[in-house]
Design a protein around this motif. Structure first.
Motif, PDB file in Angstrom:
ATOM      1  N   ALA A  56       0.843  -1.201   0.000  1.00 44.64           N
ATOM      2  CA  ALA A  56       0.000   0.000   0.000  1.00 44.64           C
ATOM      3  C   ALA A  56       0.879   1.253   0.000  1.00 44.64           C
ATOM      4  CB  ALA A  56      -0.940   0.005   1.201  1.00 44.64           C
ATOM      5  N   ALA A  57       1.931   1.247   0.787  1.00 52.37           N
ATOM      6  CA  ALA A  57       2.853   2.385   0.826  1.00 52.37           C
ATOM      7  C   ALA A  57       3.537   2.557  -0.523  1.00 52.37           C
ATOM      8  CB  ALA A  57       3.889   2.179   1.927  1.00 52.37           C
ATOM      9  N   ILE A  58       3.952   1.460  -1.124  1.00 57.29           N
ATOM     10  CA  ILE A  58       4.590   1.521  -2.441  1.00 57.29           C
ATOM     11  C   ILE A  58       3.623   2.110  -3.464  1.00 57.29           C
ATOM     12  CG2 ILE A  58       5.499   0.109  -4.331  1.00 57.29           C
ATOM     13  CD1 ILE A  58       6.658  -1.735  -2.060  1.00 57.29           C
ATOM     14  N   LEU A  61       3.327   5.845  -2.978  1.00 57.70           N
ATOM     15  CA  LEU A  61       4.509   6.535  -3.493  1.00 57.70           C
ATOM     16  C   LEU A  61       4.463   6.621  -5.014  1.00 57.70           C
ATOM     17  CD1 LEU A  61       7.266   5.071  -1.152  1.00 57.70           C
ATOM     18  CD2 LEU A  61       6.371   7.415  -1.150  1.00 57.70           C
ATOM     19  N   ALA A  62       4.044   5.545  -5.665  1.00 55.00           N
ATOM     20  CA  ALA A  62       3.930   5.553  -7.125  1.00 55.00           C
ATOM     21  C   ALA A  62       2.883   6.563  -7.585  1.00 55.00           C
ATOM     22  CB  ALA A  62       3.590   4.156  -7.638  1.00 55.00           C
ATOM     23  N   LEU A  63       1.747   6.627  -6.903  1.00 56.93           N
ATOM     24  CA  LEU A  63       0.719   7.610  -7.246  1.00 56.93           C
ATOM     25  C   LEU A  63       1.219   9.034  -7.032  1.00 56.93           C
ATOM     26  CD1 LEU A  63      -2.493   5.938  -5.771  1.00 56.93           C
ATOM     27  CD2 LEU A  63      -1.988   6.367  -8.188  1.00 56.93           C
ATOM     28  N   LYS A  69       4.885  14.268 -11.587  1.00 59.80           N
ATOM     29  CA  LYS A  69       5.459  14.270 -12.937  1.00 59.80           C
ATOM     30  C   LYS A  69       4.655  15.178 -13.866  1.00 59.80           C
ATOM     31  CE  LYS A  69       8.036  10.006 -13.248  1.00 59.80           C
ATOM     32  NZ  LYS A  69       9.222  10.588 -12.710  1.00 59.80           N
ATOM     33  N   GLY A  70       3.365  15.301 -13.643  1.00 61.76           N
ATOM     34  CA  GLY A  70       2.514  16.124 -14.494  1.00 61.76           C
ATOM     35  C   GLY A  70       2.494  17.588 -14.111  1.00 61.76           C
ATOM     36  N   THR A  71       3.339  17.987 -13.173  1.00 56.15           N
ATOM     37  CA  THR A  71       3.371  19.378 -12.718  1.00 56.15           C
ATOM     38  C   THR A  71       4.797  19.910 -12.816  1.00 56.15           C
ATOM     39  OG1 THR A  71       3.880  18.890 -10.392  1.00 56.15           O
ATOM     40  CG2 THR A  71       1.550  18.836 -11.024  1.00 56.15           C
ATOM     41  N   ILE A  93      10.858   2.189  -7.040  1.00 54.37           N
ATOM     42  CA  ILE A  93      10.448   3.524  -6.608  1.00 54.37           C
ATOM     43  C   ILE A  93      11.590   4.514  -6.805  1.00 54.37           C
ATOM     44  CG2 ILE A  93       9.775   4.923  -4.598  1.00 54.37           C
ATOM     45  CD1 ILE A  93       7.480   3.219  -5.787  1.00 54.37           C
ATOM     46  N   ASP A  94      12.826   4.048  -6.624  1.00 60.80           N
ATOM     47  CA  ASP A  94      13.983   4.925  -6.803  1.00 60.80           C
ATOM     48  C   ASP A  94      14.143   5.385  -8.249  1.00 60.80           C
ATOM     49  OD1 ASP A  94      14.618   2.244  -7.436  1.00 60.80           O
ATOM     50  OD2 ASP A  94      16.748   2.576  -7.081  1.00 60.80           O
ATOM     51  N   GLN A  95      13.502   4.685  -9.191  1.00 61.61           N
ATOM     52  CA  GLN A  95      13.518   5.118 -10.585  1.00 61.61           C
ATOM     53  C   GLN A  95      12.386   6.108 -10.874  1.00 61.61           C
ATOM     54  OE1 GLN A  95      13.618   1.649 -13.106  1.00 61.61           O
ATOM     55  NE2 GLN A  95      15.360   0.794 -12.005  1.00 61.61           N
TER      56      GLN A  95
END
Length: 112
Positions: A56-58, A61-63, A69-71, A93-95
């Motif tokens: 869930a945490a991952i 973080l992805a969301l 990225k869109g801002t 996630i580091d990528q």
């Protein structure tokens, strides 16, 4: 999990301590929403005191990464250690989110 928010130089810093998991997702989401409303150009997630992350945490973080990225705003992770670092690396996630050893290094880095 405990979340604290502070401003450091030109960034909003969200420091997380303890376990970041499904049971604490609402706290993280609320903190991120508050920072989004502030319009800060750079948000740093300080994971120095995070001892555990789950899927869930991952996902959160992805969301968060996709949102930023869109801002023209920047999202960074700092202080990831031990098993948490290994799990986030396995999930790539580091990528998605630039990671740094310290808040100062994150602030000094050029936007990706």
């Amino acid at each position: 999990m405990q979340i604290t928010h502070r401003t450091y130089r030109n960034a909003d810093v969200i420091s997380i301590s303890g376990q970041f998991n499904f049971g604490t997702r609402k706290e993280f989401t609320a903190a991120m929403e508050k920072v989004k409303q502030s319009g800060s150009a750079h948000v740093i997630l300080n994971f120095q005191q995070v001892t555990f992350v789950d899927s869930a945490a991952i996902g959160l973080l992805a969301l968060s990464s996709q949102h930023y990225k869109g801002t023209s705003r920047k999202l960074s992770l700092v202080g990831i250690q031990g098993t948490v670092k290994q799990v986030l690396q396995l999930a790539h996630i580091d990528q998605m989110i630039p990671t740094y050893a310290s808040e100062d290094l994150a602030i000094g880095a050029k936007a990706a």
